[in-house]
Design a protein around this motif. Sequence first.
Motif, PDB file in Angstrom:
ATOM      1  N   ARG B 325       0.840  -1.192   0.000  1.00  0.00           N
ATOM      2  CA  ARG B 325       0.000   0.000   0.000  1.00  0.00           C
ATOM      3  C   ARG B 325       0.880   1.248   0.000  1.00  0.00           C
ATOM      4  NH1 ARG B 325      -2.965  -0.778   4.673  1.00  0.00           N
ATOM      5  NH2 ARG B 325      -4.237  -2.196   3.483  1.00  0.00           N
ATOM      6  N   LEU B 326       0.468   2.264  -0.796  1.00  0.00           N
ATOM      7  CA  LEU B 326       1.223   3.517  -0.842  1.00  0.00           C
ATOM      8  C   LEU B 326       0.946   4.329   0.421  1.00  0.00           C
ATOM      9  CD1 LEU B 326       0.680   4.746  -4.471  1.00  0.00           C
ATOM     10  CD2 LEU B 326       2.685   3.674  -3.526  1.00  0.00           C
ATOM     11  N   ARG B 327       1.905   5.237   0.732  1.00  0.00           N
ATOM     12  CA  ARG B 327       1.652   6.198   1.790  1.00  0.00           C
ATOM     13  C   ARG B 327       0.810   7.323   1.205  1.00  0.00           C
ATOM     14  NH1 ARG B 327       7.224   6.956   2.987  1.00  0.00           N
ATOM     15  NH2 ARG B 327       6.867   8.921   1.946  1.00  0.00           N
ATOM     16  N   TYR B 328       0.174   8.132   2.075  1.00  0.00           N
ATOM     17  CA  TYR B 328      -0.756   9.121   1.570  1.00  0.00           C
ATOM     18  C   TYR B 328      -0.068  10.150   0.671  1.00  0.00           C
ATOM     19  CZ  TYR B 328      -4.787  12.070   1.414  1.00  0.00           C
ATOM     20  OH  TYR B 328      -5.848  12.780   0.970  1.00  0.00           O
ATOM     21  N   ASP B 329       1.150  10.619   1.067  1.00  0.00           N
ATOM     22  CA  ASP B 329       1.828  11.629   0.252  1.00  0.00           C
ATOM     23  C   ASP B 329       2.303  11.031  -1.064  1.00  0.00           C
ATOM     24  OD1 ASP B 329       3.672  10.095   1.714  1.00  0.00           O
ATOM     25  OD2 ASP B 329       5.245  11.523   1.250  1.00  0.00           O
ATOM     26  N   GLN B 330       2.673   9.747  -1.053  1.00  0.00           N
ATOM     27  CA  GLN B 330       3.069   9.100  -2.303  1.00  0.00           C
ATOM     28  C   GLN B 330       1.885   9.031  -3.262  1.00  0.00           C
ATOM     29  OE1 GLN B 330       4.372   5.411  -0.581  1.00  0.00           O
ATOM     30  NE2 GLN B 330       6.524   5.968  -0.779  1.00  0.00           N
ATOM     31  N   LEU B 331       0.718   8.705  -2.695  1.00  0.00           N
ATOM     32  CA  LEU B 331      -0.498   8.634  -3.506  1.00  0.00           C
ATOM     33  C   LEU B 331      -0.777   9.955  -4.212  1.00  0.00           C
ATOM     34  CD1 LEU B 331      -3.484   6.906  -3.492  1.00  0.00           C
ATOM     35  CD2 LEU B 331      -4.024   8.893  -2.169  1.00  0.00           C
ATOM     36  N   MET B 332      -0.673  11.070  -3.432  1.00  0.00           N
ATOM     37  CA  MET B 332      -0.941  12.380  -4.017  1.00  0.00           C
ATOM     38  C   MET B 332       0.136  12.755  -5.038  1.00  0.00           C
ATOM     39  SD  MET B 332      -3.670  13.676  -3.161  1.00  0.00           S
ATOM     40  CE  MET B 332      -4.980  12.918  -2.266  1.00  0.00           C
ATOM     41  N   ASN B 333       1.398  12.403  -4.743  1.00  0.00           N
ATOM     42  CA  ASN B 333       2.470  12.711  -5.684  1.00  0.00           C
ATOM     43  C   ASN B 333       2.282  11.989  -7.006  1.00  0.00           C
ATOM     44  OD1 ASN B 333       3.942  14.568  -4.348  1.00  0.00           O
ATOM     45  ND2 ASN B 333       5.403  13.119  -3.468  1.00  0.00           N
ATOM     46  N   VAL B 334       1.927  10.706  -6.938  1.00  0.00           N
ATOM     47  CA  VAL B 334       1.716   9.947  -8.176  1.00  0.00           C
ATOM     48  C   VAL B 334       0.609  10.597  -8.982  1.00  0.00           C
ATOM     49  CG1 VAL B 334       0.921   7.764  -9.119  1.00  0.00           C
ATOM     50  CG2 VAL B 334       2.563   7.775  -7.270  1.00  0.00           C
ATOM     51  N   GLY B 335      -0.479  10.968  -8.322  1.00  0.00           N
ATOM     52  CA  GLY B 335      -1.612  11.527  -9.036  1.00  0.00           C
ATOM     53  C   GLY B 335      -1.313  12.864  -9.678  1.00  0.00           C
ATOM     54  N   TRP B 336      -0.780  13.811  -8.878  1.00  0.00           N
ATOM     55  CA  TRP B 336      -0.659  15.187  -9.369  1.00  0.00           C
ATOM     56  C   TRP B 336       0.639  15.442 -10.114  1.00  0.00           C
ATOM     57  CZ3 TRP B 336      -4.648  18.375  -9.480  1.00  0.00           C
ATOM     58  CH2 TRP B 336      -5.702  18.124  -8.622  1.00  0.00           C
ATOM     59  N   ARG B 337       1.725  14.817  -9.680  1.00  0.00           N
ATOM     60  CA  ARG B 337       3.016  15.193 -10.266  1.00  0.00           C
ATOM     61  C   ARG B 337       3.504  14.210 -11.307  1.00  0.00           C
ATOM     62  NH1 ARG B 337       6.142  16.709  -4.827  1.00  0.00           N
ATOM     63  NH2 ARG B 337       7.807  17.485  -6.143  1.00  0.00           N
ATOM     64  N   PHE B 338       2.835  13.066 -11.457  1.00  0.00           N
ATOM     65  CA  PHE B 338       3.241  12.158 -12.529  1.00  0.00           C
ATOM     66  C   PHE B 338       2.126  11.949 -13.554  1.00  0.00           C
ATOM     67  CE2 PHE B 338       3.689   7.906 -14.335  1.00  0.00           C
ATOM     68  CZ  PHE B 338       4.917   8.060 -14.963  1.00  0.00           C
ATOM     69  N   LEU B 339       0.952  11.480 -13.112  1.00  0.00           N
ATOM     70  CA  LEU B 339      -0.092  11.094 -14.058  1.00  0.00           C
ATOM     71  C   LEU B 339      -0.575  12.274 -14.896  1.00  0.00           C
ATOM     72  CD1 LEU B 339      -2.269   8.639 -11.971  1.00  0.00           C
ATOM     73  CD2 LEU B 339      -0.564   8.125 -13.676  1.00  0.00           C
ATOM     74  N   ILE B 340      -0.825  13.421 -14.232  1.00  0.00           N
ATOM     75  CA  ILE B 340      -1.425  14.531 -14.966  1.00  0.00           C
ATOM     76  C   ILE B 340      -0.443  15.146 -15.985  1.00  0.00           C
ATOM     77  CG2 ILE B 340      -2.409  16.838 -14.686  1.00  0.00           C
ATOM     78  CD1 ILE B 340      -3.777  15.762 -12.186  1.00  0.00           C
ATOM     79  N   PRO B 341       0.842  15.437 -15.616  1.00  0.00           N
ATOM     80  CA  PRO B 341       1.761  15.940 -16.639  1.00  0.00           C
ATOM     81  C   PRO B 341       1.964  14.961 -17.793  1.00  0.00           C
ATOM     82  CG  PRO B 341       2.697  16.246 -14.464  1.00  0.00           C
ATOM     83  CD  PRO B 341       1.473  15.439 -14.286  1.00  0.00           C
ATOM     84  N   VAL B 342       2.141  13.665 -17.476  1.00  0.00           N
ATOM     85  CA  VAL B 342       2.338  12.688 -18.547  1.00  0.00           C
ATOM     86  C   VAL B 342       1.103  12.629 -19.441  1.00  0.00           C
ATOM     87  CG1 VAL B 342       2.641  10.241 -19.027  1.00  0.00           C
ATOM     88  CG2 VAL B 342       4.013  11.323 -17.287  1.00  0.00           C
ATOM     89  N   GLY B 343      -0.083  12.677 -18.825  1.00  0.00           N
ATOM     90  CA  GLY B 343      -1.303  12.655 -19.615  1.00  0.00           C
ATOM     91  C   GLY B 343      -1.417  13.857 -20.528  1.00  0.00           C
ATOM     92  N   LEU B 344      -1.024  15.038 -20.036  1.00  0.00           N
ATOM     93  CA  LEU B 344      -1.095  16.260 -20.855  1.00  0.00           C
ATOM     94  C   LEU B 344      -0.150  16.179 -22.042  1.00  0.00           C
ATOM     95  CD1 LEU B 344      -1.366  19.078 -18.181  1.00  0.00           C
ATOM     96  CD2 LEU B 344      -3.001  18.544 -19.958  1.00  0.00           C
ATOM     97  N   VAL B 345       1.108  15.727 -21.793  1.00  0.00           N
ATOM     98  CA  VAL B 345       2.080  15.628 -22.889  1.00  0.00           C
ATOM     99  C   VAL B 345       1.598  14.612 -23.913  1.00  0.00           C
ATOM    100  CG1 VAL B 345       4.421  14.928 -23.461  1.00  0.00           C
ATOM    101  CG2 VAL B 345       4.014  16.356 -21.471  1.00  0.00           C
ATOM    102  N   ASN B 346       1.065  13.491 -23.425  1.00  0.00           N
ATOM    103  CA  ASN B 346       0.552  12.450 -24.313  1.00  0.00           C
ATOM    104  C   ASN B 346      -0.550  12.995 -25.211  1.00  0.00           C
ATOM    105  OD1 ASN B 346       0.227   9.834 -25.290  1.00  0.00           O
ATOM    106  ND2 ASN B 346      -1.401   9.414 -23.827  1.00  0.00           N
ATOM    107  N   LEU B 347      -1.446  13.779 -24.612  1.00  0.00           N
ATOM    108  CA  LEU B 347      -2.554  14.356 -25.367  1.00  0.00           C
ATOM    109  C   LEU B 347      -2.031  15.332 -26.425  1.00  0.00           C
ATOM    110  CD1 LEU B 347      -5.430  13.651 -24.913  1.00  0.00           C
ATOM    111  CD2 LEU B 347      -5.719  15.711 -23.586  1.00  0.00           C
ATOM    112  N   ALA B 348      -1.019  16.132 -26.043  1.00  0.00           N
ATOM    113  CA  ALA B 348      -0.451  17.091 -26.992  1.00  0.00           C
ATOM    114  C   ALA B 348       0.161  16.358 -28.178  1.00  0.00           C
ATOM    115  CB  ALA B 348       0.599  17.949 -26.287  1.00  0.00           C
ATOM    116  N   LEU B 349       0.892  15.246 -27.915  1.00  0.00           N
ATOM    117  CA  LEU B 349       1.530  14.520 -29.008  1.00  0.00           C
ATOM    118  C   LEU B 349       0.492  13.795 -29.867  1.00  0.00           C
ATOM    119  CD1 LEU B 349       4.660  13.264 -27.111  1.00  0.00           C
ATOM    120  CD2 LEU B 349       4.558  14.947 -28.926  1.00  0.00           C
ATOM    121  N   LEU B 350      -0.634  13.419 -29.260  1.00  0.00           N
ATOM    122  CA  LEU B 350      -1.717  12.818 -30.060  1.00  0.00           C
ATOM    123  C   LEU B 350      -2.318  13.850 -31.003  1.00  0.00           C
ATOM    124  CD1 LEU B 350      -3.703  10.650 -30.850  1.00  0.00           C
ATOM    125  CD2 LEU B 350      -4.977  11.082 -28.787  1.00  0.00           C
ATOM    126  N   THR B 351      -2.446  15.106 -30.531  1.00  0.00           N
ATOM    127  CA  THR B 351      -2.948  16.149 -31.440  1.00  0.00           C
ATOM    128  C   THR B 351      -1.971  16.369 -32.588  1.00  0.00           C
ATOM    129  OG1 THR B 351      -2.233  17.606 -29.677  1.00  0.00           O
ATOM    130  CG2 THR B 351      -4.551  17.591 -30.168  1.00  0.00           C
TER     131      THR B 351
END
Lengths: 166, 400
Positions: B325-351
């Motif tokens: 199980r992740l710790r609470y701060d790790q959970l938030m870090n994965v969500g906000w600082r990894f998933l969202i930036p990677v998702g945005l870049v991925n979307l830009a390259l798809l466009t």
Amino acid sequence: MGERVLFFILAIVAILSAGGVVFSRNPVRSALLLVLNFFTLALIYFTLSAQFIGALQVIVYAGAIMVLFLFVIMLLNLGSPDAVPQERDLKRPLAYLIGFGILATLIAQSLALLIPGVPQASPDAGTARVIGLALFTQWAYPLLLMGVLLTVGVIGSILLARRRAS
Amino acid sequence: MTLADFGWAILRIAIMLGFLLSVLPLVIWLERRALAWFQNRVGPNRLGPFGLLQPMADAAKLFFKEEIVPASADRLIWALAPALSLFPALVAAATIPWGPNRLLTPVADVDIGLLYFLAMSSLAAYGVLLAGWSSNNKYSLLGGLRASAQVISYELGMGLALATAVLASGSFRMTSIVEMQAQPLWGVVPFLHNWLIFTPWGLIGGALFFVCMLAETNRAPFDLPEAESELVAGYQTEYSSMKFAAFFMGEYIAILAICGIMTTCFLGGYLAPINFSPIQTLGEQGGFWGVLATLTGALMPPFWFVLKLFGLFFSFLWIRATLLRLRYDQLMNVGWRFLIPVGLVNLALLTVYVIWGWIPSLIGYAVAIALYFAIFGSRKPERREVILVSEAQPYRPKEA
């Protein structure tokens, strides 16, 4: 006919829940009634074939923003029924004035719509394609300005959080 | 709307709910047996063949259990919360097509199919949040707060991941998303389907969606809202009898629904791994080919869909048995600082792909991956000290 019956049911639920938001003494119940109000509004959008706006209403308002409201109410432990202090100052009459002003404007505007012969929107007027085309061609500059506004808001909130943390 | 339309609609709803509810005991049995297998135990094996009837016995037991209402609970909201967690799960699958027959599936092939799913899954946070608050219990409240923070954070990443499917197919309609994937692979390999997961943007989007999917359904390694080692059972601590069962059912049905979305958007939905359409043309001759065409064209697609669904569900169990199980701060870090930036870049390259074709897009992916490793590749994970406190409260990093 069926659509009109549906509209009146939804409208009654919306008005009752909106009243409940104001008159409920318990902040959590107020917030929940506001969720119900947003949800019925979304259903009214669906009956007006504005499906895209209806879905966004549920995702953004009923889903994200109200969860955040409830989160804050619970985190600050405002949940007990008599926790909201009633201040007696100028805010209250001002709120009445603005509220009744908006109500009067709405009634004045909607009375005109009760007259028969109002043009109907086409069934696909509310689809994502139509709204996207309008947003990114005719209303592109206002959309970009909204984006700038949101970015400013994000930067401002980060600044506030930073100052508190340091 | 004629009477026949109405009848078909009722039939579609009955099939969807019937499938979800009848497969539920099987899914729970599979979870317990598979987890036991992973942990070198036996698991429930007494009642019925392979212990298959165990969930029935558990359900009967829950029916007859005494229902204990906490004295200081907010009665109305406390009773409402299980229903609020079950309802969005039950209706969320309404736009997922599980076969090619449009009279039987999906329940409503609306223009906003994917948005409808996002709307329903965003409502799912209320059941958990209100259960935690209305129980008037420290552990429950912490579980509820954790759940709501988690769901809000990962909804953004999930939206960005699903946006790749929307952008690649040009529609929010679920059936259009499946049709887009029925084309030949990369436009050149005729005997395979162009599942979104086989494209670079689909692969990254699918991986992001898989992580968000675990977090949205509060499953390990993101099961902080009901972390039994710290919060008893989190938001459902005070629930017993059928109200507990309602939470349980809601959780598993939500998992099935979200696996259905992943199947539809990234794994080709009800499409077979191999393109059988030549058999369809041969099938017009009748005889043996006709039988084979009916089999591959009409009967097999639901089978492929269910196979992918259960494969995904099994991967949930695999991850639960493997990861901590992740710790609470790790959970938030994965969500906000990894998933969202990677998702945005991925979307830009798809466009970039949509506008200029696949060569600039692939170059963009190469540059982005190289930049990522150049900047973050050599960075060591930061070490943090954790203050252990005797009282239950959210994790805080040590003040410097």
